[in-house]
Design a protein around this motif. Structure first.
Motif, PDB file in Angstrom:
ATOM      1  N   LEU A 119      67.440  21.973  56.351  1.00  0.00           N
ATOM      2  CA  LEU A 119      67.939  20.723  55.770  1.00  0.00           C
ATOM      3  C   LEU A 119      68.300  19.719  56.855  1.00  0.00           C
ATOM      4  N   ALA A 120      68.966  20.199  57.908  1.00  0.00           N
ATOM      5  CA  ALA A 120      69.366  19.311  59.007  1.00  0.00           C
ATOM      6  C   ALA A 120      68.144  18.816  59.776  1.00  0.00           C
ATOM      7  N   ALA A 121      67.169  19.715  59.990  1.00  0.00           N
ATOM      8  CA  ALA A 121      65.946  19.331  60.708  1.00  0.00           C
ATOM      9  C   ALA A 121      65.185  18.261  59.931  1.00  0.00           C
ATOM     10  N   ALA A 122      65.148  18.396  58.614  1.00  0.00           N
ATOM     11  CA  ALA A 122      64.476  17.397  57.779  1.00  0.00           C
ATOM     12  C   ALA A 122      65.136  16.037  57.933  1.00  0.00           C
ATOM     13  N   GLY A 123      66.453  16.024  57.915  1.00  0.00           N
ATOM     14  CA  GLY A 123      67.185  14.770  58.065  1.00  0.00           C
ATOM     15  C   GLY A 123      66.906  14.098  59.391  1.00  0.00           C
ATOM     16  N   PHE A 124      66.802  14.920  60.451  1.00  0.00           N
ATOM     17  CA  PHE A 124      66.517  14.384  61.784  1.00  0.00           C
ATOM     18  C   PHE A 124      65.137  13.730  61.831  1.00  0.00           C
ATOM     19  N   ILE A 125      64.116  14.426  61.320  1.00  0.00           N
ATOM     20  CA  ILE A 125      62.755  13.897  61.389  1.00  0.00           C
ATOM     21  C   ILE A 125      62.615  12.637  60.534  1.00  0.00           C
ATOM     22  N   VAL A 126      63.175  12.652  59.327  1.00  0.00           N
ATOM     23  CA  VAL A 126      63.073  11.474  58.458  1.00  0.00           C
ATOM     24  C   VAL A 126      63.841  10.295  59.046  1.00  0.00           C
ATOM     25  N   SER A 127      64.929  10.558  59.773  1.00  0.00           N
ATOM     26  CA  SER A 127      65.655   9.460  60.413  1.00  0.00           C
ATOM     27  C   SER A 127      64.768   8.738  61.424  1.00  0.00           C
ATOM     28  N   LEU A 128      63.904   9.483  62.104  1.00  0.00           N
ATOM     29  CA  LEU A 128      62.954   8.860  63.029  1.00  0.00           C
ATOM     30  C   LEU A 128      61.943   8.001  62.282  1.00  0.00           C
ATOM     31  N   LEU A 129      61.460   8.525  61.159  1.00  0.00           N
ATOM     32  CA  LEU A 129      60.501   7.760  60.358  1.00  0.00           C
ATOM     33  C   LEU A 129      61.137   6.470  59.843  1.00  0.00           C
ATOM     34  N   LYS A 130      62.403   6.552  59.417  1.00  0.00           N
ATOM     35  CA  LYS A 130      63.101   5.371  58.919  1.00  0.00           C
ATOM     36  C   LYS A 130      63.240   4.317  60.014  1.00  0.00           C
ATOM     37  N   TYR A 131      63.684   4.747  61.168  1.00  0.00           N
ATOM     38  CA  TYR A 131      63.919   3.797  62.262  1.00  0.00           C
ATOM     39  C   TYR A 131      62.626   3.114  62.695  1.00  0.00           C
ATOM     40  N   HIS A 132      61.599   3.930  62.922  1.00  0.00           N
ATOM     41  CA  HIS A 132      60.380   3.369  63.497  1.00  0.00           C
ATOM     42  C   HIS A 132      59.493   2.675  62.465  1.00  0.00           C
ATOM     43  N   SER A 133      59.753   2.882  61.186  1.00  0.00           N
ATOM     44  CA  SER A 133      59.007   2.135  60.174  1.00  0.00           C
ATOM     45  C   SER A 133      59.499   0.692  60.087  1.00  0.00           C
ATOM     46  N   SER A 134      60.686   0.422  60.621  1.00  0.00           N
ATOM     47  CA  SER A 134      61.235  -0.934  60.561  1.00  0.00           C
ATOM     48  C   SER A 134      61.502  -1.550  61.929  1.00  0.00           C
ATOM     49  N   HIS A 135      61.199  -0.823  63.007  1.00  0.00           N
ATOM     50  CA  HIS A 135      61.365  -1.343  64.363  1.00  0.00           C
ATOM     51  C   HIS A 135      60.051  -1.200  65.142  1.00  0.00           C
ATOM     52  N   GLU A 136      59.887  -2.064  66.127  1.00  0.00           N
ATOM     53  CA  GLU A 136      58.644  -2.076  66.899  1.00  0.00           C
ATOM     54  C   GLU A 136      58.845  -1.531  68.315  1.00  0.00           C
ATOM     55  N   PHE A 137      59.772  -0.583  68.455  1.00  0.00           N
ATOM     56  CA  PHE A 137      60.059  -0.027  69.779  1.00  0.00           C
ATOM     57  C   PHE A 137      58.844   0.713  70.345  1.00  0.00           C
ATOM     58  N   LEU A 138      58.106   1.426  69.487  1.00  0.00           N
ATOM     59  CA  LEU A 138      56.886   2.124  69.887  1.00  0.00           C
ATOM     60  C   LEU A 138      55.706   1.561  69.107  1.00  0.00           C
ATOM     61  N   SER A 139      54.557   1.536  69.739  1.00  0.00           N
ATOM     62  CA  SER A 139      53.375   0.980  69.080  1.00  0.00           C
ATOM     63  C   SER A 139      52.903   1.888  67.954  1.00  0.00           C
ATOM     64  N   LYS A 140      52.497   1.299  66.853  1.00  0.00           N
ATOM     65  CA  LYS A 140      52.046   2.030  65.669  1.00  0.00           C
ATOM     66  C   LYS A 140      50.522   1.942  65.551  1.00  0.00           C
ATOM     67  N   PRO A 141      49.956   2.864  64.779  1.00  0.00           N
ATOM     68  CA  PRO A 141      50.591   3.945  64.020  1.00  0.00           C
ATOM     69  C   PRO A 141      51.114   5.055  64.925  1.00  0.00           C
ATOM     70  N   LEU A 142      52.184   5.707  64.466  1.00  0.00           N
ATOM     71  CA  LEU A 142      52.901   6.702  65.271  1.00  0.00           C
ATOM     72  C   LEU A 142      52.724   8.103  64.703  1.00  0.00           C
ATOM     73  N   CYS A 143      52.700   9.070  65.594  1.00  0.00           N
ATOM     74  CA  CYS A 143      52.707  10.481  65.182  1.00  0.00           C
ATOM     75  C   CYS A 143      53.788  11.207  65.961  1.00  0.00           C
ATOM     76  N   PHE A 144      54.873  11.567  65.264  1.00  0.00           N
ATOM     77  CA  PHE A 144      55.932  12.373  65.874  1.00  0.00           C
ATOM     78  C   PHE A 144      55.562  13.850  65.703  1.00  0.00           C
ATOM     79  N   ILE A 145      55.708  14.609  66.776  1.00  0.00           N
ATOM     80  CA  ILE A 145      55.301  16.018  66.787  1.00  0.00           C
ATOM     81  C   ILE A 145      56.459  16.862  67.285  1.00  0.00           C
ATOM     82  N   ALA A 146      56.767  17.922  66.570  1.00  0.00           N
ATOM     83  CA  ALA A 146      57.826  18.842  66.995  1.00  0.00           C
ATOM     84  C   ALA A 146      57.427  20.261  66.636  1.00  0.00           C
ATOM     85  N   GLY A 147      58.064  21.208  67.286  1.00  0.00           N
ATOM     86  CA  GLY A 147      57.835  22.618  67.000  1.00  0.00           C
ATOM     87  C   GLY A 147      59.132  23.383  67.093  1.00  0.00           C
ATOM     88  N   GLY A 148      59.132  24.568  66.561  1.00  0.00           N
ATOM     89  CA  GLY A 148      60.316  25.414  66.603  1.00  0.00           C
ATOM     90  C   GLY A 148      60.346  26.329  65.409  1.00  0.00           C
TER      91      GLY A 148
END
Length: 422
Positions: A289-318
């Motif tokens: 549940l916490a991991a989901a919140g973390f990943i979606v928070s990144l999607l929320k931020y970067h869907s409305s900010h231009e800090f990184l060039s889009k389209p974006l692919c965030f990748i994580a493992g664990g």
């Protein structure tokens, strides 16, 4: 650009990169020397060369090694969760995800094979995830039933793989470097890691590796999850006993495949598809549940900010955990996807996907799931919350056509998470 299709393709590329056929880049044989990750072993100087192994990927690893070594292999024994004929090497089908009498029988045969090896022989051991269940020889006073009960209690309490395998090692006479003591000859261990951080003490509960400096106190684990009155009494008594560490030893281990390798290949695939890949970590742990919140928070931020060039692919493992409170169907990846979907309200042009690289997520036939905000048009947050509370992610994600099914992949390098921002 189809976000769902791209998410699935990136996840599948990550899984494919970790399959046994694809991880032997740094292993070759020139007719005399076995070369492994820059080290060389003179096999002409040995009487016999045996291939041993255990784990869900060990059969396919053995098939690949057979192609490399050919007639140099004198024989061997592989223990996995399915049977497949390998020329010159015996294969035993054992039990997974919980051990049974087949696991004990496999443990006995592996111990006998190890003891039969001469000092002048050479052993190549193929180790992968699943070994903890597939290969077992219980410690004195411990039964398979005790091991299964303890394992089930720990998993439902939310224990991670290092905590789980710490307890498993102390209930066994084959884990934690104990199998290695039965070998008189030299050898190497080729590893496909299913442990976050690749700590050799915990991969397959380390039958051929022991490092006391990395030991976790079993008391700490029992206290953390308040298990003194939940675990079988004889297990508690066994955990109080300090085993003889002098009877353990290690062979040289080489990690051929791991989660980081899968993430790098996922990044390459994402770039090929036109995304700007960002690898976050291969060490994602904690509650799903916490991991989901973390990943979606990144999607929320970067869907409305231009800090990184889009389209974006965030990748994580664990590998996340789930504290089971309901009686539904699913696994940690589906739980993460469901929790992520709930957090996606108000978003658009994003996706979240996650997959268990072995193709098996929890008690289901799915490997993971892909979710997007538009799925919220087919359900309600309240309905999703009810499924989440009952740990029944599979049922609702199947209804939403969000599941990923791959079948048994023949590999296991933890989990992979992908977040796309279009």
């Amino acid at each position: 650009m189809n976000l769902k299709e791209d998410t699935v393709n990136i996840l599948k590329e990550a899984v494919n990169s970790a399959k046994p056929n694809n991880i032997f880049d740094d292993v070759d044989f020139d007719g005399r020397y076995l070369n492994v990750c820059g080290d060389s072993y003179d096999l002409n100087d040995k009487s016999d060369v045996y291939v041993l192994g255990s784990g869900k990927a060990s059969v396919k690893m053995a098939e690949k090694l057979n192609k490399i070594l050919g007639t140099k292999i004198s024989g061997g024994l592989i223990v996995s969760n399915y049977h497949e004929d390998i020329e010159g090497v015996g294969v035993l089908k054992s039990s997974h995800p919980l051990p049974d009498e087949n696991s004990v029988e496999a443990g006995i045969k592996m111990l006998e094979f190890a003891e039969s090896c001469k000092e002048s022989d050479f052993v190549i051991y193929l180790l992968s995830g699943g070994t903890s269940s597939l290969l077992e020889y219980p410690a004195e006073g411990i039964s398979i039933s005790d091991i299964n009960t303890a394992t089930d209690i720990l998993m439902k309490a939310g224990a991670d793989i290092t905590e789980l395998n710490t307890i498993r090692k102390e209930m066994s006479e084959i884990k934690g470097g104990r199998l290695a003591t039965h070998l008189k000859c030299e050898g190497v261990v080729l590893v496909l890691s299913d442990v976050v951080g690749d700590d050799l003490n915990y991969i397959g509960s380390a039958p051929l590796y022991y490092d006391s400096s990395s030991d976790i106190s079993t008391d700490i684990i029992i206290d953390k999850y308040n298990l003194y009155n939940k675990l079988p009494k004889n297990v508690i008594e066994r955990l109080k006993f300090e085993g003889n560490t002098e009877s353990r030893r290690s062979l040289k281990h080489y990690i051929l495949g791991n989660n980081n390798r899968a993430l790098l290949k996922a990044a390459e695939k994402a770039e090929d598809l036109g995304y700007n890949p960002v690898i976050l970590t291969s060490l994602l742990q904690g509650e799903a549940l916490a991991a989901a919140g973390f990943i979606v928070s990144l999607l929320k931020y970067h869907s409305s900010h231009e800090f990184l060039s889009k389209p974006l692919c965030f990748i994580a493992g664990g590998e996340t955990t789930v504290t089971v409170k309901g009686d539904g169907k699913g696994g940690r990846n589906q739980e993460l996807a469901l929790a992520g979907l709930i957090e996606m309200a108000g978003l658009e042009n994003v996706s979240l996907g996650c997959i268990g690289t072995d193709g098996i997520d929890g008690n289901s036939d799915a490997a993971g799931a892909v979710v997007m905000p538009e799925l919220l048009d087919k359900t309600s947050v309240d309905e999703l919350q009810n499924f989440l509370k009952n740990n029944d992610s599979y049922t609702i994600l199947k209804k939403l056509d969000a599941l990923i099914k791959t079948g048994n992949t023949g590999t296991n390098v933890c989990d992979v998470y992908i977040g796309l921002v279009g």
